[in-house]
Design a protein around this motif. Structure first.
Motif, PDB file in Angstrom:
ATOM      1  N   GLU A 196      -4.299  18.851  21.961  1.00  0.00           N
ATOM      2  CA  GLU A 196      -5.110  19.696  21.296  1.00  0.00           C
ATOM      3  C   GLU A 196      -4.749  20.547  20.390  1.00  0.00           C
ATOM      4  O   GLU A 196      -4.917  20.941  19.135  1.00  0.00           O
ATOM      5  CB  GLU A 196      -6.210  20.109  22.174  1.00  0.00           C
ATOM      6  CG  GLU A 196      -7.149  19.032  22.752  1.00  0.00           C
ATOM      7  CD  GLU A 196      -8.131  19.699  23.857  1.00  0.00           C
ATOM      8  OE1 GLU A 196      -8.046  20.961  23.909  1.00  0.00           O
ATOM      9  OE2 GLU A 196      -8.917  18.987  24.596  1.00  0.00           O
ATOM     10  N   VAL A 199      -2.667  18.831  17.458  1.00  0.00           N
ATOM     11  CA  VAL A 199      -3.656  18.628  16.549  1.00  0.00           C
ATOM     12  C   VAL A 199      -4.233  19.527  15.577  1.00  0.00           C
ATOM     13  O   VAL A 199      -4.346  19.609  14.329  1.00  0.00           O
ATOM     14  CB  VAL A 199      -4.481  17.663  17.152  1.00  0.00           C
ATOM     15  CG1 VAL A 199      -6.183  17.622  16.129  1.00  0.00           C
ATOM     16  CG2 VAL A 199      -4.572  16.497  17.852  1.00  0.00           C
ATOM     17  N   ASP A 203      -3.833  19.943  11.535  1.00  0.00           N
ATOM     18  CA  ASP A 203      -4.969  20.146  10.644  1.00  0.00           C
ATOM     19  C   ASP A 203      -4.953  21.413  10.007  1.00  0.00           C
ATOM     20  O   ASP A 203      -5.589  21.550   8.928  1.00  0.00           O
ATOM     21  CB  ASP A 203      -6.543  20.171  12.032  1.00  0.00           C
ATOM     22  CG  ASP A 203      -6.610  18.979  12.212  1.00  0.00           C
ATOM     23  OD1 ASP A 203      -6.186  18.036  11.729  1.00  0.00           O
ATOM     24  OD2 ASP A 203      -7.542  19.085  13.295  1.00  0.00           O
ATOM     25  N   LEU A 221      -1.180  11.000  18.810  1.00  0.00           N
ATOM     26  CA  LEU A 221      -1.096  12.306  17.791  1.00  0.00           C
ATOM     27  C   LEU A 221      -0.221  11.411  16.595  1.00  0.00           C
ATOM     28  O   LEU A 221      -0.536  12.576  15.526  1.00  0.00           O
ATOM     29  CB  LEU A 221       0.165  13.149  18.455  1.00  0.00           C
ATOM     30  CG  LEU A 221      -0.311  14.014  19.552  1.00  0.00           C
ATOM     31  CD1 LEU A 221       1.010  14.621  20.233  1.00  0.00           C
ATOM     32  CD2 LEU A 221      -1.041  15.013  19.007  1.00  0.00           C
TER      33      LEU A 221
END
Length: 255
Positions: A196, A199, A203, A221
């Protein structure tokens, strides 16, 4: 991120480009003409069986090993065989399979220690005044270590140490971060936290190249992967396609 409809890759410009990299050791060739590129805001996976040349590739990128042949470019600048310190200052950051932390320093002090301390005495800076900057605070919070910010790094779990090293690798706002086995040896409960974190960072614009043995992590991923075998390029493509290629199955399983 806009992707090319033919390759399913980001249409952004390459950040890191490796061209025909070869590395010979006495009695062995670890890399034999490897080429790949990582584009801005991509997450690119480097996978392959043990001995495929993955770690040697990272070491050549970072200047730990001088390539026998080939070139490494960061943006438009050649960084082949430069000093590691110069490569880092140019914009390439790295974590390691075994998380490297200062065990007797707190999480926050570790972050201070990982800042660029040119013209400073690093130990004096950390011990005398472990002062957080807004970026340090933001990164510690982003990787989920805010509540542990004053705990000594040696008391952290393996996964928490890896989260700390990921945060530290982003301190200088690098062009690209090389992650070496970010989930290896990590409690399954923290693997999702690491995924997470990567990611969310991606982002927010971070670019990553990842060596990873866990294919579930790679598939989750990676936007694109390169499969190496015996020091050479074997297959490349999106994870769902490349990992099902017969040549990859043969290299991994002898099928």
């Amino acid at each position: 991120m806009i992707t090319d409809t033919d390759t399913h890759r980001a249409t952004t410009e390459p950040v890191l480009r490796i061209d025909g990299l070869r590395k010979e050791f006495p009695g062995a060739v670890a890399l034999d003409g490897v080429s790949c590129e990582i584009r801005r805001e991509e997450v690119v996976g480097i996978v392959g069986p043990n001995g495929a040349g993955k770690s040697t590739l990272f070491n050549c990128i970072m200047g730990v090993h001088d390539p026998t042949d080939g070139q490494v470019h960061l943006n438009d600048e050649e960084i082949t065989a430069e000093f590691t310190s110069r490569i880092v200052r140019s914009g390439v950051s790295r974590t390691f399979q075994l998380a490297r932390v200062f065990p007797d320093l707190t999480v926050r002090e570790n972050m201070v220690a990982n800042q660029d301390h040119a013209d400073e005495h690093i130990l004096k800076t950390v011990v005398a005044d472990a002062e957080s900057t807004p970026r340090i605070d933001d990164l510690v919070e982003l990787v989920g270590l805010w509540d542990l910010r004053d705990r000594k790094a040696g008391e952290l779990s393996t996964g928490q140490k890896k989260l700390l090293t990921i945060a530290a690798s982003l301190l200088q706002d690098p062009e690209i971060v090389l992650l070496d086995e970010p989930t290896a040896g990590v409690n399954p409960n923290l693997v999702d936290d690491i995924i997470e974190t990567v990611v969310e960072l991606n982002d927010n614009g971070a670019t990553f190249c990842i060596i990873e043995h866990d294919m579930d992590v790679i598939q989750t991923l990676s936007d694109y992967i390169y499969v190496l075998n015996n020091g050479t390029n074997l297959v490349e493509g999106t994870p769902d396609v490349a990992l099902e290629d017969p040549a990859v199955l043969e290299a991994y399983f002898g099928e």
